[in-house]
Design an enzyme around this catalytic site. Sequence first.
Site, PDB file in Angstrom:
ATOM      1  N   CYS A 116      32.184  32.999  29.915  1.00  0.00           N
ATOM      2  CA  CYS A 116      30.766  32.787  30.190  1.00  0.00           C
ATOM      3  C   CYS A 116      30.328  31.376  29.805  1.00  0.00           C
ATOM      4  O   CYS A 116      30.833  30.800  28.853  1.00  0.00           O
ATOM      5  CB  CYS A 116      29.948  33.809  29.415  1.00  0.00           C
ATOM      6  SG  CYS A 116      30.251  35.474  30.007  1.00  0.00           S
TER       7      CYS A 116
ATOM      8  N   ARG B 136      38.810  33.633  29.180  1.00  0.00           N
ATOM      9  CA  ARG B 136      39.206  32.770  28.054  1.00  0.00           C
ATOM     10  C   ARG B 136      40.483  33.258  27.379  1.00  0.00           C
ATOM     11  O   ARG B 136      41.051  32.596  26.529  1.00  0.00           O
ATOM     12  CB  ARG B 136      38.079  32.713  27.015  1.00  0.00           C
ATOM     13  CG  ARG B 136      36.827  32.078  27.563  1.00  0.00           C
ATOM     14  CD  ARG B 136      35.847  31.730  26.491  1.00  0.00           C
ATOM     15  NE  ARG B 136      36.302  30.695  25.601  1.00  0.00           N
ATOM     16  CZ  ARG B 136      36.368  29.407  25.914  1.00  0.00           C
ATOM     17  NH1 ARG B 136      36.014  28.997  27.117  1.00  0.00           N
ATOM     18  NH2 ARG B 136      36.791  28.530  25.036  1.00  0.00           N
TER      19      ARG B 136
ATOM     20  N   VAL C  28      25.504  31.239  16.758  1.00  0.00           N
ATOM     21  CA  VAL C  28      26.931  31.229  17.128  1.00  0.00           C
ATOM     22  C   VAL C  28      27.173  30.316  18.339  1.00  0.00           C
ATOM     23  O   VAL C  28      28.101  29.507  18.339  1.00  0.00           O
ATOM     24  CB  VAL C  28      27.439  32.662  17.391  1.00  0.00           C
ATOM     25  CG1 VAL C  28      28.910  32.645  17.790  1.00  0.00           C
ATOM     26  CG2 VAL C  28      27.238  33.531  16.152  1.00  0.00           C
TER      27      VAL C  28
ATOM     28  N   LYS D  68      36.543  45.535  24.822  1.00  0.00           N
ATOM     29  CA  LYS D  68      37.075  44.444  25.655  1.00  0.00           C
ATOM     30  C   LYS D  68      37.694  43.354  24.784  1.00  0.00           C
ATOM     31  O   LYS D  68      38.769  42.852  25.090  1.00  0.00           O
ATOM     32  CB  LYS D  68      35.934  43.862  26.505  1.00  0.00           C
ATOM     33  CG  LYS D  68      36.126  42.442  26.978  1.00  0.00           C
ATOM     34  CD  LYS D  68      35.000  42.022  27.867  1.00  0.00           C
ATOM     35  CE  LYS D  68      34.325  40.708  27.695  1.00  0.00           C
ATOM     36  NZ  LYS D  68      34.637  39.708  26.754  1.00  0.00           N
ATOM     37  N   ASN D  69      37.004  43.008  23.684  1.00  0.00           N
ATOM     38  CA  ASN D  69      37.458  41.868  22.895  1.00  0.00           C
ATOM     39  C   ASN D  69      38.577  42.203  21.916  1.00  0.00           C
ATOM     40  O   ASN D  69      38.991  41.356  21.137  1.00  0.00           O
ATOM     41  CB  ASN D  69      36.260  41.209  22.194  1.00  0.00           C
ATOM     42  CG  ASN D  69      35.351  40.529  23.212  1.00  0.00           C
ATOM     43  OD1 ASN D  69      35.736  40.338  24.372  1.00  0.00           O
ATOM     44  ND2 ASN D  69      34.148  40.177  22.812  1.00  0.00           N
TER      45      ASN D  69
END
Length: 474
Positions: free
Chosen positions: A145, A121, A369, A47-48
């Site tokens: 999220c 995003r 993170v 996905k990323n």
Amino acid sequence: MRGSGEHRGPHHQHGSTDALEVALTDDVLIVHGGTPLEGRIRVRGAKNLVSKAMVAALLGDSPSRLFDVPKIRDVEVVRGLLGLHGVKVSDGEEDGELVFDPANVESASTDQINVHAGSSRIPILFCGPLLHRLGHAFIPDLGGCHIGPRPIDFHLQALREFGATVDKRPEGLHLSAPNGLRGTKFALPYPSVGATEQVLLTAVMAEGVTELRNAAVEPEIIDLICVLQKMGAIIKVHTDRVIEIQGVPKLHGYTHRPIPDRIEAASWAAAALATRGHVEVLGAQQADMMTFLNIFRSVGGEYEVTDLRPPRHGDPGQEGGIRFWHPGGELKSVALETDVHPGFMTDWQQPLVVALTQARGLSIVHETVYEQRLGYTEALNSMGANIQVYRDCLGGTPCRFGRRNFKHSAVIAGPSKLHAADLVIPDLRAGFSHLIAALAAEGTSRVYGVDLINRGYEDFEAKLADLGAHVERP
Ligand code: EPU
């Protein structure tokens, strides 16, 4: 989250209306837990990476072709935004293949673009490509999220360094670059994945050389660099997280098969461990998951890497992947810290913590993170887990959240017997951990807001069925 004994509806937590209550009531999965997950599933392109490779297609002057694209919500959002900007997106011949034709890139109205406000995003990454193609860009409010404030200050600072003007208005961001974009020297205050991608997607066609220090080097970023190189970009990855990009005036389309989704692979691995099951994840790649595999083994899980064997001489061959299983007996506690690559991914921790509730002793998870990525542990506690969260940096090196009052360390005492509960999914990865907890728990849980999982996990309900999970829609 609401515990099984509580009579507080989901609307209390979200502070919203009956409409949301109805929506959540429709969007529920009933999970009969206590059955080990057994079987084989396949993960597709990450996905990323996929969503960013789709944005990169805007930079080409000829069509691009992307394979193994999962059917997830983030892909739909980017597809919609590309379409609004005149990129023709069509399905290719292969299942999961998308073709992007950027011949007629054009402006879209703020109203049209705002249809996608709050949904993902990724729109922030349209800045550079749209500035190159059109000289201006409008970016809607971002979604994604709720795992911390998630600012975009690094992105905007970098874009200004390239020569863009940024105008923040109530409806979104208006950017322009009347004099074009020029290469720059820039050091990120923190190796942000998105900001590194922003710089890459902008620098490849900016005039001159860009040097990015303290860049993120996640496998998805390296794969994006591969995509851009295929398009004609000149990008050098130096040691010590320094990336140098030589701008070029023109890029062409690419053909690319993305790296597989290592977050999804780890999520199913954690589900196998938490339910005492055995799951083969086809497509999972050892090299991208080394840190996860080390922790998986330290906890007491077993895995076997099955390498790809091409078909020949009557042998049908075998698709590569990794088999994950619980070998029986007790799991062991561990101390881990999430970090940028090559550290333990922040997106791996939520699914794994469910398995850690089954490990003997005290496990420690230090989230470095995102500052607010442990809220989901409350739901696990309502199911019988024993997890305490702390503001201190526990079990590792002090991080930037240590003195800022965020509960970002968790101590998990186990093993705990999990029991069923009614749960409301707060975000994508935490949502998957809720699902795993419900699958591992004795009894019948109701998981509300389960549609959120479709943002990042393709066909997860079909995969659950393939793995023998007892789940149903009401
Ligand atoms: N940050 C800033 N300012 C910025 C950008 C980031 O302070 O301008 C901070 C963030 O607040 C955060 C840290 O830097 O504390 C790292 O954020 P990063 O920019 O690396 O995250 P991202 O690009 O927004 C991507 C993934 C996330 C993943 C992180 C870290 C995508 C679409 N999202 O987010 O994935 O957790 O990198 O690896 O690629 C997910 O898939 O569920 C997910 C949240």
